[in-house]
Write a protein that holds these residues in place. Structure first.
Motif, PDB file in Angstrom:
ATOM      1  N   GLY A 181      53.990  40.974 121.312  1.00 44.31           N
ATOM      2  CA  GLY A 181      54.978  40.038 120.509  1.00 44.31           C
ATOM      3  C   GLY A 181      54.235  38.771 120.714  1.00 44.31           C
ATOM      4  N   ASP A 202      53.481  38.683 113.071  1.00 48.21           N
ATOM      5  CA  ASP A 202      54.788  39.026 113.304  1.00 48.21           C
ATOM      6  C   ASP A 202      54.967  38.778 115.169  1.00 48.21           C
ATOM      7  N   ARG A 203      54.005  38.069 115.558  1.00 56.24           N
ATOM      8  CA  ARG A 203      53.922  37.548 116.932  1.00 56.24           C
ATOM      9  C   ARG A 203      54.091  35.922 116.968  1.00 56.24           C
TER      10      ARG A 203
END
Length: 366
Positions: free
Chosen positions: A313, A339-340
């Motif tokens: 993450g 997406d992190r």
């Protein structure tokens, strides 16, 4: 990020309570490479291992400051995934207080903070995860690390993870993979009499393939004798996706030196090479900060943004004080890890010791 800015929870925290014991780890046959895979760092992790700086004869008056760096980094990562920090028994309580309850501290004798190099690398086999002990010898006996040399055996035993002893000497920071069969290495840190006397590049290449299960090994010259690691690849070239790498490059206008020449040599190799799937590389420059603007100092200061760490993450990126360069590095990595979270971290004391975020962390794959 200011000091004390992270208040981590046990982020999906799969702590070692259920797995740490004094039981002997299962043994494995000699390396064959069959069915073995060395995964990419962006794949899911079970946890991150770190180590507590232990020795004032190494850090002198900087020991408290570098411990603060490590505690801050551990707390930041623990917001996203489980962190297990190794500390000498007599220092474990102090380490726990510094890191907070979101980090699990376990008592295990260590010499220094460089978990990337001292903790085994992990490969995946049909039966699960295997720890490859790389026979750490203090980067070619440059520093005495008797306790760190035993971490591979001791940690894997306590975690009940099978141990495979590599037939060569190396460190985790010397190995960069895309998880799809391609391995990047510097010859300076492997084909070196201080680690692997008498072994040729061809012999080591075969051993790397068999031990890690990789197919294609791409060699860069690196730099010999100018830093303790003999120029690990994780400060030079890093994968951000299969076929896509970022390359540490000099600050624009800086005078040429061993490191900039190493970067240009790596660029030439990458331009001509192909990965294990036969694909050419996309090479993205990742320029260093302005030396006049960085907040840290020291003869061994490492100002490479390439030494980032990919966690579940998040991507943790060094912050050096050149705001424009810091923001540019974070922006470039955000393009590849959309997406992190991109988390900049102050690491001036770690960098002054000759390393960075990646050097201080070691991922265990899920």
């Amino acid at each position: 990020m200011s000091r004390g800015s992270f208040s981590p929870t046990l982020a999906g925290s799969q702590l070692l309570a259920a797995t740490v014991s004094e039981a002997e780890s299962p043994s494995l046959p000699e390396p064959t490479g069959a069915g073995r895979r060395f995964g990419a760092e962006w794949e899911p992790h079970t946890r991150t291992f770190m180590s507590w700086p232990a020795r004032d004869d190494v850090w002198d008056d900087y020991l408290d400051d570098v411990r603060w760096n490590i505690a801050e980094l551990a707390r930041a990562i623990a917001y996203y995934e489980a962190v297990v920090l190794l500390a000498r028994p007599e220092q474990a309580d102090a380490a726990q207080r510094a890191c907070g309850s979101g980090v699990q501290v376990i008592s295990l004798p260590v010499d220094d903070l460089w978990a990337r190099d001292t903790v085994p690398v992990f490969v995946q086999e049909t039966g699960g995860v295997v720890g490859v002990d790389l026979n750490f010898n203090g980067w070619g006996a440059k520093q005495p690390h008797g306790e760190d040399a035993l971490i591979g055996r001791e940690l894997l035993s306590r975690c009940r993870i099978p141990r495979l002893r590599a037939p060569f000497v190396a460190e985790g920071g010397a190995l960069e993979t895309d998880g799809a069969g391609t391995l990047l290495v510097t010859a300076s840190s492997l084909v070196n009499e201080n680690r692997n006397p008498g072994k040729s590049r061809e012999v080591l290449q075969a051993e790397l393939r068999d031990t890690l299960g990789v197919e294609q090994v791409i060699w860069f010259d690196g730099v010999r004798g100018e830093d303790v690691t003999d120029a690990h690849v994780d400060c030079l070239v890093r994968f951000v996706a299969p076929g896509v790498v970022v390359l540490d490059t000099a600050f624009p206008g800086a005078a040429a030196d061993s490191w900039s020449r190493s970067s240009e040599q790596a660029r030439r190799v990458l331009t001509e090479a192909a990965d294990a799937r036969g694909h050419r590389f996309e090479v993205i420059d990742l320029p260093r900060p302005d030396p006049a603007l960085i907040t840290g100092d020291g003869a061994h200061f490492v100002a490479s943004y390439a030494n980032f760490y990919i966690a579940n993450g998040a991507v943790f990126v060094p912050r050096f004080g050149d705001r424009k360069a810091d923001e540019r590095a974070c922006g470039m990595l955000k393009e590849h890890f959309a997406d992190r979270d991109i988390v900049p971290v102050y690491i001036d004391e770690i960098a002054a010791g000759g390393g960075g975020i990646h050097c201080a962390t070691h991922d265990q794959p899920a």
